[in-house]
Design a protein around this motif. Structure first.
Motif, PDB file in Angstrom:
ATOM      1  N   VAL A 163      39.810  48.596  44.046  1.00 43.57           N
ATOM      2  CA  VAL A 163      39.632  47.193  42.534  1.00 43.57           C
ATOM      3  C   VAL A 163      38.482  47.321  42.488  1.00 43.57           C
ATOM      4  N   LYS A 164      37.497  46.980  43.865  1.00 44.95           N
ATOM      5  CA  LYS A 164      35.807  47.445  44.397  1.00 44.95           C
ATOM      6  C   LYS A 164      35.341  48.031  43.445  1.00 44.95           C
ATOM      7  N   PHE A 165      36.083  49.427  43.025  1.00 44.22           N
ATOM      8  CA  PHE A 165      35.482  50.927  42.401  1.00 44.22           C
ATOM      9  C   PHE A 165      35.955  50.209  40.678  1.00 44.22           C
TER      10      PHE A 165
ATOM     11  N   ILE B   1      39.546  53.616  32.765  1.00 41.97           N
ATOM     12  CA  ILE B   1      40.132  54.349  34.949  1.00 41.97           C
ATOM     13  C   ILE B   1      41.082  54.775  34.547  1.00 41.97           C
ATOM     14  N   VAL B   2      41.205  55.865  35.860  1.00 37.95           N
ATOM     15  CA  VAL B   2      42.424  56.400  36.145  1.00 37.95           C
ATOM     16  C   VAL B   2      42.073  56.029  37.514  1.00 37.95           C
ATOM     17  N   ALA B   3      42.941  54.574  37.718  1.00 35.60           N
ATOM     18  CA  ALA B   3      43.817  54.888  39.144  1.00 35.60           C
ATOM     19  C   ALA B   3      44.417  54.918  40.231  1.00 35.60           C
TER      20      ALA B   3
ATOM     21  N   VAL C 256      44.410  45.924  39.697  1.00 36.45           N
ATOM     22  CA  VAL C 256      42.971  46.720  38.908  1.00 36.45           C
ATOM     23  C   VAL C 256      43.025  45.947  37.619  1.00 36.45           C
ATOM     24  N   THR C 257      44.515  45.982  36.772  1.00 36.53           N
ATOM     25  CA  THR C 257      44.587  45.915  35.559  1.00 36.53           C
ATOM     26  C   THR C 257      43.935  44.304  35.278  1.00 36.53           C
ATOM     27  N   LYS C 258      44.274  43.601  36.428  1.00 37.72           N
ATOM     28  CA  LYS C 258      43.925  42.531  36.370  1.00 37.72           C
ATOM     29  C   LYS C 258      42.479  42.146  36.675  1.00 37.72           C
ATOM     30  N   ALA C 259      41.653  43.029  36.974  1.00 36.64           N
ATOM     31  CA  ALA C 259      40.283  42.823  37.470  1.00 36.64           C
ATOM     32  C   ALA C 259      39.386  43.827  36.350  1.00 36.64           C
ATOM     33  N   VAL C 260      39.933  44.382  35.769  1.00 39.27           N
ATOM     34  CA  VAL C 260      39.647  45.321  34.379  1.00 39.27           C
ATOM     35  C   VAL C 260      39.570  44.778  33.827  1.00 39.27           C
TER      36      VAL C 260
END
Length: 316
Positions: free
Chosen positions: A121-123, A135-137, A160-164
């Motif tokens: 998530v940070k990156f 983004i590719v997570a 990740v989807t929650k963060a960006v």
């Protein structure tokens, strides 16, 4: 399949991206994926600049569909590689293994769509701040170089989807249509597949390696060499030598010396299954055949629709 943010962004038919794997992702693989409705990527990580130019030119002749280049930023000749991409008119670049701020603005100013690969998530947040388009997570299950946190795809994608706010492409452990549906059910707009496409005639990796992937079963891969750059490998003689060094309490320098140079090329491109580095994902345990890219994508879509129908028939 209805348009979504990923198909619209890349102007492709299916939200399926081929991983830009070293020693596998040449023009034959990338063009085949693009021609079948996905997004093919050339893997610049195992190409000298002049070789990359040759593959871009051949890919342009082999497909009139969009394709891109995957650029690991830790490799040398990065400036020359970027300029070749711009000169050759490539419109999509996936960056990885580095700071997205370094090249994103420069590439976007040239009209290039930029995607960055992350494992946390940070990156993901840093990539969004840098201005990337998507983004590719990539979860811990993925092959090749990997994140240190060992976060699985099923956990990483919703975080990740929650963060960006930008589109997220799921990677790691995806080789079937049902896995594709699962990734999209938890927030991904598309998926990236590496291992499944490696087991195809169009991949440039050695047939010995492809057959080793097909023969793999549960537990045959492990993430190792975290002190250098975490990498998921098939177990072989080289892998066992690395584990023996760990048991002896070897230093980082000793690990680096044993790794040496060209290990991945030796195993994946030249087919030395004993002494080479064999990078592949956990999902290799689900892959039991080598088949053409067009069939892989056809099967993925059929499985996706079948799983979709199966889920909608379940009552809670």
């Amino acid at each position: 399949m209805q348009l979504n943010t990923i198909t619209s962004l890349f102007k492709i038919h299916y939200p399926i991206v081929q991983g830009g794997m070293i020693w596998a992702s040449g023009w034959k693989l990338a063009s085949a994926v693009s021609n079948a409705g996905g997004l093919g990527l050339l893997g610049a990580g195992s190409m000298y600049p002049d070789v990359l130019r040759e593959h871009i030119e051949k890919c342009k002749k082999a497909t009139d569909k969009p394709f891109g280049v995957n650029v690991p930023m830790l490799y040398p000749n990065i400036e020359e590689i970027i300029e070749i991409i711009i000169e050759e008119g490539v419109k999509i670049v996936f960056t990885s293994a580095g700071n997205p701020k370094t090249w994103t603005t420069y590439l976007k100013d040239k009209g290039i769509t930029v995607v960055h690969v992350v494992s946390s998530v940070k990156f993901a947040k840093k990539a969004e701040e840098a201005g990337v388009d998507a983004i590719v997570a990539e979860g811990f299950e993925a092959g090749g170089h990997n994140g240190r946190d060992e976060t699985t795809t099923l956990t990483l994608i919703p975080m990740v989807t929650k963060a960006v706010k930008i589109p997220v492409i799921a990677a790691g452990g995806i080789a079937t249509g049902s896995a594709m549906l699962a990734a999209m059910a938890i927030g991904a707009s598309g998926v990236q597949l590496g291992s499944r496409f490696l087991a195809s005639p169009e991949a440039s990796s050695h047939i010995n390696f492809k057959e080793k992937v097909v023969a793999a079963s549960e537990g045959d891969t492990l993430l190792t060499l975290k002190e250098l750059a975490p990498v998921r490998l098939l177990k072989n003689k080289f892998f066992e030598e690395v584990q023996a060094l760990y048991q002896e309490g070897a230093s980082v320098e000793a690990l680096k010396t044993h790794l040496g140079r060209g290990r991945a090329k030796l195993g994946m491109f030249e087919g030395d299954l004993e002494n080479g580095e064999l990078e592949i994902g956990q999902v290799s345990g689900l892959i039991d055949d080598i088949k053409p890219v067009a069939e892989i994508i056809k099967d993925l879509i059929a499985e996706f629709k079948e799983a979709q129908h199966r889920i909608t028939s379940i009552e809670l």
